[in-house]
Design an enzyme around this catalytic site. Sequence first.
Site, PDB file in Angstrom:
ATOM      1  N   LYS A  16       0.772  -1.299   0.083  1.00  0.00           N
ATOM      2  CA  LYS A  16       0.048  -0.095   0.040  1.00  0.00           C
ATOM      3  C   LYS A  16       0.774   1.373   0.118  1.00  0.00           C
ATOM      4  CE  LYS A  16      -1.883  -1.739   3.743  1.00  0.00           C
ATOM      5  NZ  LYS A  16      -1.481  -3.245   3.803  1.00  0.00           N
ATOM      6  N   ASN A  38       1.586  -1.084  14.098  1.00  0.00           N
ATOM      7  CA  ASN A  38       1.563  -2.346  13.711  1.00  0.00           C
ATOM      8  C   ASN A  38       1.906  -2.506  12.302  1.00  0.00           C
ATOM      9  OD1 ASN A  38      -0.824  -1.364  13.472  1.00  0.00           O
ATOM     10  ND2 ASN A  38      -1.884  -3.267  13.903  1.00  0.00           N
ATOM     11  N   HIS A  41       4.740   0.654   6.226  1.00  0.00           N
ATOM     12  CA  HIS A  41       4.446   0.862   4.897  1.00  0.00           C
ATOM     13  C   HIS A  41       5.852   1.287   4.313  1.00  0.00           C
ATOM     14  CE1 HIS A  41      -0.091   1.903   5.444  1.00  0.00           C
ATOM     15  NE2 HIS A  41       0.197   0.448   5.825  1.00  0.00           N
ATOM     16  N   ARG A 143     -14.216   2.643  26.619  1.00  0.00           N
ATOM     17  CA  ARG A 143     -14.217   4.201  26.831  1.00  0.00           C
ATOM     18  C   ARG A 143     -13.576   4.431  28.376  1.00  0.00           C
ATOM     19  NH1 ARG A 143     -20.656   2.942  27.463  1.00  0.00           N
ATOM     20  NH2 ARG A 143     -19.433   1.100  28.226  1.00  0.00           N
ATOM     21  N   THR A 301       8.347  -6.005  12.010  1.00  0.00           N
ATOM     22  CA  THR A 301       8.877  -6.885  12.912  1.00  0.00           C
ATOM     23  C   THR A 301      10.257  -7.726  12.540  1.00  0.00           C
ATOM     24  OG1 THR A 301       7.290  -8.790  12.283  1.00  0.00           O
ATOM     25  CG2 THR A 301       6.472  -7.186  14.133  1.00  0.00           C
ATOM     26  N   GLY A 332       4.111  -8.487  -9.227  1.00  0.00           N
ATOM     27  CA  GLY A 332       4.042  -9.416 -10.415  1.00  0.00           C
ATOM     28  C   GLY A 332       5.444  -9.920 -10.729  1.00  0.00           C
ATOM     29  N   SER A 412       2.568  -3.560 -10.533  1.00  0.00           N
ATOM     30  CA  SER A 412       3.833  -3.316 -10.056  1.00  0.00           C
ATOM     31  C   SER A 412       4.671  -4.475 -10.294  1.00  0.00           C
ATOM     32  CB  SER A 412       3.615  -3.029  -8.475  1.00  0.00           C
ATOM     33  OG  SER A 412       4.789  -2.921  -8.177  1.00  0.00           O
TER      34      SER A 412
HETATM   35  P1  IMP Z   1      -1.692  -6.632  16.082  1.00  0.00           P
HETATM   36  O1  IMP Z   1      -2.425  -5.878  15.347  1.00  0.00           O
HETATM   37  O2  IMP Z   1      -0.180  -6.099  16.016  1.00  0.00           O
HETATM   38  O3  IMP Z   1      -2.310  -6.905  17.435  1.00  0.00           O
HETATM   39  O4  IMP Z   1      -1.386  -8.159  15.190  1.00  0.00           O
HETATM   40  C1  IMP Z   1      -2.672  -9.171  15.042  1.00  0.00           C
HETATM   41  C2  IMP Z   1      -2.377 -10.023  13.807  1.00  0.00           C
HETATM   42  O5  IMP Z   1      -2.238  -8.729  12.677  1.00  0.00           O
HETATM   43  C3  IMP Z   1      -0.875 -10.637  13.661  1.00  0.00           C
HETATM   44  O6  IMP Z   1      -1.167 -11.752  13.070  1.00  0.00           O
HETATM   45  C4  IMP Z   1      -0.071  -9.699  12.923  1.00  0.00           C
HETATM   46  O7  IMP Z   1       0.758 -10.278  12.498  1.00  0.00           O
HETATM   47  C5  IMP Z   1      -1.056  -9.271  11.915  1.00  0.00           C
HETATM   48  N1  IMP Z   1      -0.860  -7.619  11.468  1.00  0.00           N
HETATM   49  C6  IMP Z   1      -0.890  -6.408  12.176  1.00  0.00           C
HETATM   50  N2  IMP Z   1      -0.521  -5.489  11.479  1.00  0.00           N
HETATM   51  C7  IMP Z   1       0.036  -6.220  10.246  1.00  0.00           C
HETATM   52  C8  IMP Z   1       0.514  -5.398   9.086  1.00  0.00           C
HETATM   53  O8  IMP Z   1       0.708  -4.275   8.912  1.00  0.00           O
HETATM   54  N3  IMP Z   1       0.943  -6.225   8.164  1.00  0.00           N
HETATM   55  C9  IMP Z   1       0.376  -7.584   8.067  1.00  0.00           C
HETATM   56  N4  IMP Z   1       0.098  -8.175   9.219  1.00  0.00           N
HETATM   57  C10 IMP Z   1      -0.157  -7.546  10.318  1.00  0.00           C
END
Ligand code: IMP
Length: 423
Positions: A16, A38, A41, A143, A301, A332, A412
Site C-alpha cells: 500500500k 503495527n 508501509h 471508554r 517485526t 507480479g 507493479s
Molecule cells: P496486532 O495488530 O499487532 O495485534 O496483530 C494482529 C495480527 O495482525 C497478527 O497476525 C499480525 O501479524 C497481523 N498484522 C498486524 N499488522 C499487520 C501489518 O501491517 N501487516 C501484516 N500483518 C499485520
Amino acid sequence: MAVDLLLGLQWGDEGKGKIVDVLTKDYDIIARFQGGPNAGHTLEFDGIKHVLHTIPSGIFHEDAINLVGNGVVIDPVIFKRELNNLEQYNIDFKEKLLISRKAHLILPTHRLLDAASEASKGKAKIGSTLKGIGPTYMDKTGRNGIRVGDLELDDWKERYNSLRDKHLAMIDFYNAEIEYDLTELEVEFFKSVETLKTLTFIDSEEYLHQAQRTGKTILAEGAQGSLLDIDFGTYPYVTSSTTTAAGACTGLGVAPTKIKEVFGIFKAYTTRVGSGPFPTELFDEAGEIMGRVGNEFGATTGRPHRCGWLDLVALKYAVHVNGVTQLMMMKGDVLSGFDTLKVCTAYKYKGERIEHFPYNIEAENVEPVYTEMKGWKADLTKMTKESELPQEMLDYIHFLEKELEVPIKIVSVGPDRKQTILR
Ligand code: IMP
C-alpha cells in the site's frame, strides 16, 4: 469533492505504501484512517527504502497534507522515532502533518498488556506485532482510553496514572513472565509526548469536511488488510480495527456517500504473517522461492512471511466487502520463472465445493481447489508498459479481471516508484 480510498485486500503487506506514494501527486490530502505502528508501509525511491508506521505515505511529497485520523492509534515513542528518521528531508511537520484530537494513544502499559496477553495464550497466540494495538482499541471501546486531544487538558496525567495502575493490575492477573522497567518506559514516553505536542492537533472530521467543500482531493490510506479486519477477517487471528472500507467512514468522519474510488491492492500471490488459517499456504520450494524473491519479511517485526498461491475465493470476498472499483496487482515480478502457476478458485469445504469465503477456513475444513495457468520467464523489473509484458502474464491478469469483475489498473513490477505499469 469525493474521497478516494485505498486498502489492502489480503492479510496486509500488499504494498500500500508504494501505491499511496505513486498516487499522492493527484491528491491534496492523504489521511490514514485506522491501525497504528503495527503497520509498516514501505516506499522506495532514488535507491533509498523508507518504512513508515504511523505517518501517512504521502509525507515525501511537498504539496500534500498528511493527516493521522481519529481511527488511528498512536504510540508517541514510535512516532518520535519516525519523525527523527525523516529529519534529513526538512519536512515542515507542523504544516504538513496533522493529527486528529480524537486519535487514541498507545501507552507503555498497553504494549506490556499485549505481551502478557500473548504469552498467556501459549499455542493459541495471535502472533501480534506486540505494539499494544489490541489493548489500546479495547480501552477505546471500553471508554477508558486517552486521546491526543486530552494532552491539551490539565488533568491528563492523573487519567494516565489511573489507567496505568489498572493496566498493572491486569498484567499481574495474566501471571505471564514478562520483564520490564516501567520507569524507563515512562521517561521515554513522556519525552515523546512532548515531541508529539509540537505537531498540530486538529478536529480532523471538520477539517476534512471543509476540505471537501473547497474542492480538495483526499485519499484515505488503509493499513493491514481486509482479512485482518476485526469483523470480516479470520477472527480471532485479526487486528483490532476496521481495515475494510467502512473503517474510512468511522476513522475519518467521511460519509459513505462521499467515497468514490475504492482502490484494492493485492499481491499476485498471497502472504500472511503471524498465526491463523491460510488455505493456499505452501510449505515447498515454490513457497520458499516466493519468500526469497519477494523479500517477504515484515517491515515492522522482521518476521518471515508465510507464502502461498493467490486465493481468489478470499480476494473476491474482500472485493465485495469493500466495493472495490479498481484493482492494483503488486509483485507480479516475483512470479517470473515458474513453469506453472496455481490460482485457488474454490474451496472444498467439509467435503463440498464452495466458491464463497465461509465462517471458518481452518485447514481441517478447507482444501483449496486450484486452476492451473502457464507461467512466464521474462524479467519484468525493467518493463514500463503493458505492451512489454509477456503474454502469459497478460493471460493471468485477464483471468483475474474476469473472475473478480473489476479492472486491474496498476501492475507493479518492483519496489521502486518507477517500477509501476499503468493500464
Ligand atoms: P496486532 O495488530 O499487532 O495485534 O496483530 C494482529 C495480527 O495482525 C497478527 O497476525 C499480525 O501479524 C497481523 N498484522 C498486524 N499488522 C499487520 C501489518 O501491517 N501487516 C501484516 N500483518 C499485520
